[in-house]
Design a protein around this motif. Sequence first.
Motif, PDB file in Angstrom:
ATOM      1  N   LYS A   1      31.528  50.925  36.965  1.00 31.43           N
ATOM      2  CA  LYS A   1      32.127  50.135  38.045  1.00 31.43           C
ATOM      3  C   LYS A   1      32.121  50.906  39.362  1.00 31.43           C
ATOM      4  CE  LYS A   1      35.021  47.616  34.775  1.00 31.43           C
ATOM      5  NZ  LYS A   1      36.385  47.452  34.204  1.00 31.43           N
TER       6      LYS A   1
ATOM      7  N   LEU B   1      30.257  49.837  42.814  1.00 30.77           N
ATOM      8  CA  LEU B   1      31.066  49.608  44.007  1.00 30.77           C
ATOM      9  C   LEU B   1      30.629  50.460  45.199  1.00 30.77           C
ATOM     10  CD1 LEU B   1      33.543  48.015  45.037  1.00 30.77           C
ATOM     11  CD2 LEU B   1      34.977  49.928  44.283  1.00 30.77           C
TER      12      LEU B   1
ATOM     13  N   ALA C   1      29.130  48.812  48.385  1.00 27.40           N
ATOM     14  CA  ALA C   1      30.119  48.054  49.150  1.00 27.40           C
ATOM     15  C   ALA C   1      31.014  48.988  49.963  1.00 27.40           C
ATOM     16  CB  ALA C   1      30.961  47.194  48.220  1.00 27.40           C
ATOM     17  N   VAL C   2      31.364  50.131  49.389  1.00 29.55           N
ATOM     18  CA  VAL C   2      32.182  51.112  50.107  1.00 29.55           C
ATOM     19  C   VAL C   2      31.419  51.662  51.310  1.00 29.55           C
ATOM     20  CG1 VAL C   2      33.308  53.363  49.945  1.00 29.55           C
ATOM     21  CG2 VAL C   2      33.508  51.733  48.059  1.00 29.55           C
TER      22      VAL C   2
ATOM     23  N   GLY D   1      31.385  49.028  53.946  1.00 29.82           N
ATOM     24  CA  GLY D   1      32.701  48.949  54.593  1.00 29.82           C
ATOM     25  C   GLY D   1      32.939  50.096  55.545  1.00 29.82           C
TER      26      GLY D   1
ATOM     27  N   THR E   1      28.093  44.003  52.979  1.00 31.50           N
ATOM     28  CA  THR E   1      29.330  44.307  52.253  1.00 31.50           C
ATOM     29  C   THR E   1      29.859  43.072  51.535  1.00 31.50           C
ATOM     30  OG1 THR E   1      29.881  45.985  53.913  1.00 31.50           O
ATOM     31  CG2 THR E   1      31.660  45.242  52.464  1.00 31.50           C
ATOM     32  N   GLY E   2      29.836  41.924  52.214  1.00 34.97           N
ATOM     33  CA  GLY E   2      30.321  40.693  51.589  1.00 34.97           C
ATOM     34  C   GLY E   2      29.508  40.300  50.374  1.00 34.97           C
TER      35      GLY E   2
ATOM     36  N   TRP F   1      27.641  42.324  48.529  1.00 34.53           N
ATOM     37  CA  TRP F   1      27.785  43.291  47.439  1.00 34.53           C
ATOM     38  C   TRP F   1      29.141  43.174  46.746  1.00 34.53           C
ATOM     39  CZ3 TRP F   1      23.445  45.870  46.115  1.00 34.53           C
ATOM     40  CH2 TRP F   1      23.575  46.723  45.014  1.00 34.53           C
ATOM     41  N   ILE F   2      30.179  42.823  47.501  1.00 36.31           N
ATOM     42  CA  ILE F   2      31.481  42.593  46.863  1.00 36.31           C
ATOM     43  C   ILE F   2      31.374  41.425  45.882  1.00 36.31           C
ATOM     44  CG2 ILE F   2      33.831  41.773  47.277  1.00 36.31           C
ATOM     45  CD1 ILE F   2      33.866  43.445  49.814  1.00 36.31           C
ATOM     46  N   GLY F   3      30.633  40.388  46.278  1.00 36.60           N
ATOM     47  CA  GLY F   3      30.404  39.270  45.363  1.00 36.60           C
ATOM     48  C   GLY F   3      29.657  39.704  44.114  1.00 36.60           C
TER      49      GLY F   3
ATOM     50  N   PHE G   1      29.713  42.710  42.889  1.00 42.27           N
ATOM     51  CA  PHE G   1      30.630  43.562  42.120  1.00 42.27           C
ATOM     52  C   PHE G   1      31.584  42.704  41.280  1.00 42.27           C
ATOM     53  CE2 PHE G   1      34.737  45.819  41.850  1.00 42.27           C
ATOM     54  CZ  PHE G   1      34.332  46.908  41.093  1.00 42.27           C
ATOM     55  N   VAL G   2      32.108  41.649  41.881  1.00 40.90           N
ATOM     56  CA  VAL G   2      32.995  40.741  41.131  1.00 40.90           C
ATOM     57  C   VAL G   2      32.223  40.111  39.972  1.00 40.90           C
ATOM     58  CG1 VAL G   2      34.336  38.607  41.263  1.00 40.90           C
ATOM     59  CG2 VAL G   2      34.479  40.287  43.107  1.00 40.90           C
TER      60      VAL G   2
END
Length: 277
Positions: A130, A134, A137-138, A141, A171-172, A174-176, A178-179
């Motif tokens: 994980k 992540l 995305a970090v 950000g 970032t948006g 990659w967050i998707g 990651f979820v």
Amino acid sequence: MSNKEIRSWSINRFRDNGGNCFSISMFMFSIAAFIFTIFSAVRLIFERVGWERFFSLSELKESLDVKIFWVLIVTALLPLLIQEWWIVNRIMLDIARGDDFVETRKYLNAHLTLYGGKAILCTIDGFLRKVVMLVPAVLGGYGIYFIIHSSKVAQLSSVRLLILMLCIGFTGVWIGLFVRYIISVALVPYIMQLNPRAKPSEAVKLSKRLMEGNHTKYLLFQLSFLKFLPLLLFIYPLFMVYPYYKISKITYAEAILGDLWQDKLKATIKRWRRYSL
């Protein structure tokens, strides 16, 4: 099986095994309370002898010995907590299905080193996967933070503004992703609890395959528990909502696994009980 059917099935299971569910939940929270009490007592002792700096956040950031102290504390306690957490969750799995959990507890206590080591390995493996997922995305950000704070938004050049938009979009997205990954590996703990001899990599592959096409369903399933959040402000409902939530997750995992839900640990326990008599 729809989410509505899963919740209905979970309610029936909770009604049939509510007493054991409540007891195991109380046990879990009593562990947390015990650790909190121990830490409070240690802090008071340290303050008495003039070592309160070891519990200061500012000292933790600046002093090497304070950092080493907390690293040692975490290193000593974390494996024990992970082992107990996996054992409790395995017992909760038996309770949710109405199976005998007493023999499971005896077997796990007798093979704590083997089973606990597997639990720690699986936890570390899942955590590292994980974290790696992540990292992009970090970084994205941080790029947003750096560009905004290096100059005022109104004074951004066209190039910097373009880079900012790209960072926000990246970032948006990659967050998707990651979820989506978190949802894809949601079955890994149950696969490992059913077959402790399975490799984490194999459990991850199986979970990804089974969760394909079920991401939205699982997300809606999780969001359906938001209505219980106001009850968590009170202590007593917490002991009822939490076990119901755990049973619902087990029921969901059982529905997705289908014929692959094969409890190989039970067969191991039967052989152990036969040869240990």
